[in-house]
Design a protein around this motif. Structure first.
Motif, PDB file in Angstrom:
ATOM      1  N   TYR A 109       0.818  -1.218   0.000  1.00 21.64           N
ATOM      2  CA  TYR A 109       0.000   0.000   0.000  1.00 21.64           C
ATOM      3  C   TYR A 109       0.853   1.271   0.000  1.00 21.64           C
ATOM      4  O   TYR A 109       0.532   2.237  -0.693  1.00 21.64           O
ATOM      5  CB  TYR A 109      -0.950   0.033   1.196  1.00 21.64           C
ATOM      6  N   ALA A 110       1.939   1.282   0.783  1.00 23.81           N
ATOM      7  CA  ALA A 110       2.790   2.474   0.826  1.00 23.81           C
ATOM      8  C   ALA A 110       3.399   2.751  -0.542  1.00 23.81           C
ATOM      9  O   ALA A 110       3.404   3.897  -1.004  1.00 23.81           O
ATOM     10  CB  ALA A 110       3.887   2.314   1.887  1.00 23.81           C
ATOM     11  N   SER A 111       3.885   1.715  -1.203  1.00 23.45           N
ATOM     12  CA  SER A 111       4.467   1.898  -2.537  1.00 23.45           C
ATOM     13  C   SER A 111       3.424   2.371  -3.539  1.00 23.45           C
ATOM     14  O   SER A 111       3.684   3.255  -4.364  1.00 23.45           O
ATOM     15  CB  SER A 111       5.098   0.593  -3.027  1.00 23.45           C
ATOM     16  N   GLU A 112       2.235   1.781  -3.479  1.00 27.25           N
ATOM     17  CA  GLU A 112       1.161   2.151  -4.399  1.00 27.25           C
ATOM     18  C   GLU A 112       0.766   3.618  -4.216  1.00 27.25           C
ATOM     19  O   GLU A 112       0.651   4.375  -5.194  1.00 27.25           O
ATOM     20  CB  GLU A 112      -0.037   1.240  -4.137  1.00 27.25           C
ATOM     21  N   ALA A 113       0.593   4.028  -2.972  1.00 32.40           N
ATOM     22  CA  ALA A 113       0.205   5.413  -2.691  1.00 32.40           C
ATOM     23  C   ALA A 113       1.338   6.386  -3.007  1.00 32.40           C
ATOM     24  O   ALA A 113       1.104   7.451  -3.595  1.00 32.40           O
ATOM     25  CB  ALA A 113      -0.230   5.544  -1.234  1.00 32.40           C
ATOM     26  N   ALA A 114       2.567   6.025  -2.641  1.00 33.69           N
ATOM     27  CA  ALA A 114       3.705   6.907  -2.895  1.00 33.69           C
ATOM     28  C   ALA A 114       3.951   7.083  -4.394  1.00 33.69           C
ATOM     29  O   ALA A 114       4.264   8.184  -4.850  1.00 33.69           O
ATOM     30  CB  ALA A 114       4.957   6.369  -2.202  1.00 33.69           C
ATOM     31  N   HIS A 115       3.790   6.011  -5.153  1.00 38.70           N
ATOM     32  CA  HIS A 115       3.947   6.123  -6.606  1.00 38.70           C
ATOM     33  C   HIS A 115       2.921   7.103  -7.179  1.00 38.70           C
ATOM     34  O   HIS A 115       3.247   7.951  -8.021  1.00 38.70           O
ATOM     35  CB  HIS A 115       3.815   4.756  -7.274  1.00 38.70           C
ATOM     36  N   ALA A 116       1.683   7.011  -6.727  1.00 36.00           N
ATOM     37  CA  ALA A 116       0.635   7.924  -7.201  1.00 36.00           C
ATOM     38  C   ALA A 116       0.961   9.368  -6.811  1.00 36.00           C
ATOM     39  O   ALA A 116       0.772  10.294  -7.616  1.00 36.00           O
ATOM     40  CB  ALA A 116      -0.723   7.505  -6.643  1.00 36.00           C
ATOM     41  N   ALA A 117       1.462   9.574  -5.598  1.00 33.12           N
ATOM     42  CA  ALA A 117       1.811  10.925  -5.155  1.00 33.12           C
ATOM     43  C   ALA A 117       3.006  11.471  -5.939  1.00 33.12           C
ATOM     44  O   ALA A 117       3.039  12.661  -6.279  1.00 33.12           O
ATOM     45  CB  ALA A 117       2.112  10.920  -3.654  1.00 33.12           C
ATOM     46  N   LEU A 118       3.978  10.621  -6.240  1.00 28.00           N
ATOM     47  CA  LEU A 118       5.132  11.057  -7.025  1.00 28.00           C
ATOM     48  C   LEU A 118       4.713  11.431  -8.442  1.00 28.00           C
ATOM     49  O   LEU A 118       5.144  12.456  -8.981  1.00 28.00           O
ATOM     50  CB  LEU A 118       6.200   9.959  -7.045  1.00 28.00           C
ATOM     51  N   GLU A 119       3.879  10.612  -9.051  1.00 27.29           N
ATOM     52  CA  GLU A 119       3.376  10.932 -10.387  1.00 27.29           C
ATOM     53  C   GLU A 119       2.605  12.249 -10.373  1.00 27.29           C
ATOM     54  O   GLU A 119       2.759  13.087 -11.264  1.00 27.29           O
ATOM     55  CB  GLU A 119       2.476   9.796 -10.881  1.00 27.29           C
ATOM     56  N   PHE A 120       1.796  12.457  -9.355  1.00 28.76           N
ATOM     57  CA  PHE A 120       1.059  13.710  -9.181  1.00 28.76           C
ATOM     58  C   PHE A 120       2.021  14.898  -9.124  1.00 28.76           C
ATOM     59  O   PHE A 120       1.808  15.915  -9.774  1.00 28.76           O
ATOM     60  CB  PHE A 120       0.213  13.622  -7.897  1.00 28.76           C
ATOM     61  N   ALA A 121       3.112  14.746  -8.346  1.00 26.34           N
ATOM     62  CA  ALA A 121       4.079  15.830  -8.194  1.00 26.34           C
ATOM     63  C   ALA A 121       4.758  16.179  -9.504  1.00 26.34           C
ATOM     64  O   ALA A 121       4.828  17.348  -9.888  1.00 26.34           O
ATOM     65  CB  ALA A 121       5.131  15.435  -7.154  1.00 26.34           C
ATOM     66  N   LEU A 122       5.266  15.155 -10.190  1.00 23.25           N
ATOM     67  CA  LEU A 122       6.099  15.394 -11.368  1.00 23.25           C
ATOM     68  C   LEU A 122       5.298  15.642 -12.636  1.00 23.25           C
ATOM     69  O   LEU A 122       5.735  16.410 -13.493  1.00 23.25           O
ATOM     70  CB  LEU A 122       7.050  14.211 -11.570  1.00 23.25           C
ATOM     71  N   GLN A 123       4.137  15.031 -12.757  1.00 25.61           N
ATOM     72  CA  GLN A 123       3.374  15.185 -13.990  1.00 25.61           C
ATOM     73  C   GLN A 123       2.230  16.180 -13.842  1.00 25.61           C
ATOM     74  O   GLN A 123       2.075  17.060 -14.679  1.00 25.61           O
ATOM     75  CB  GLN A 123       2.873  13.829 -14.466  1.00 25.61           C
ATOM     76  N   ASP A 124       1.440  16.054 -12.795  1.00 24.95           N
ATOM     77  CA  ASP A 124       0.289  16.948 -12.649  1.00 24.95           C
ATOM     78  C   ASP A 124       0.670  18.329 -12.134  1.00 24.95           C
ATOM     79  O   ASP A 124       0.119  19.325 -12.578  1.00 24.95           O
ATOM     80  CB  ASP A 124      -0.766  16.339 -11.718  1.00 24.95           C
TER      81      ASP A 124
END
Length: 177
Positions: A109-124
């Motif tokens: 779960y931590a990896s799944e959520a952190a990946h989504a947050a990282l993508e949000f930071a760098l792309q969105d």
């Protein structure tokens, strides 16, 4: 309202009903041992954390998300972005962090959520770079950082608490590789 859905999780802004379950997570000394001074946090301190995270959302356009399970709505913890204040080597940079209730550890779960947050930071949000600051010896968080593709950038000592920290970073070009 900013929300991100992953296969199992919803990352969203904080609600009043989140205080009690996050306070339970923050009261667990095992969860908190690698965060801040390493001590559990009170309900009042947790309320202050949520307030600060929401202010950062308003000021910066990003922040720490509440992480809940799709379907059940149960709060699993927090993951997201904040502007680092310390150590000096990280100050002013956007850092990713996470904390989940202990019963949710070891299930990705931590990896799944952190990946989504990282993508949000760098792309969105168009950030060029994101860092992570981990307490040396936090092998579970080191595994998450590795899964995110972050690169080791050095070691420093915490300026207040005196323990060793590891610095990691990733920029947009590394993320897209």
């Amino acid at each position: 309202m900013t929300e991100i859905r992953t296969p199992r999780l919803l990352l969203r802004r904080w609600l009043d009903d989140d205080l009690a379950p996050l306070s339970e997570i923050h009261a667990d000394p095992v969860v908190m041992r690698n965060i801040g001074d390493g001590r559990p946090r009170s309900t009042g301190q947790t309320a202050g954390d949520i307030e600060a995270w929401e202010e950062e959302w308003d000021d910066e356009g990003f922040g720490v998300f509440a992480v809940e399970f799709l379907g059940s709505g149960e709060l699993a913890g927090a993951v997201g972005l904040s502007v680092a204040a310390e150590p000096a080597e990280a100050a002013g940079q956007v850092a990713i962090s996470w904390r989940l209730g202990r019963v949710f550890w070891g299930q990705g779960y931590a990896s799944e959520a952190a990946h989504a947050a990282l993508e949000f930071a760098l792309q969105d949000r168009g950030l060029e770079r994101v860092i992570a600051v981990l307490r040396t010896g936090d092998s579970a968080s080191a595994a998450v950082v590795d899964k995110l593709g972050m690169q080791a950038e050095g070691a420093v000592r915490h300026p207040v608490h005196g323990y060793d920290l590891q610095l990691f970073g990733i920029d947009l070009t590394q993320y897209q590789e």
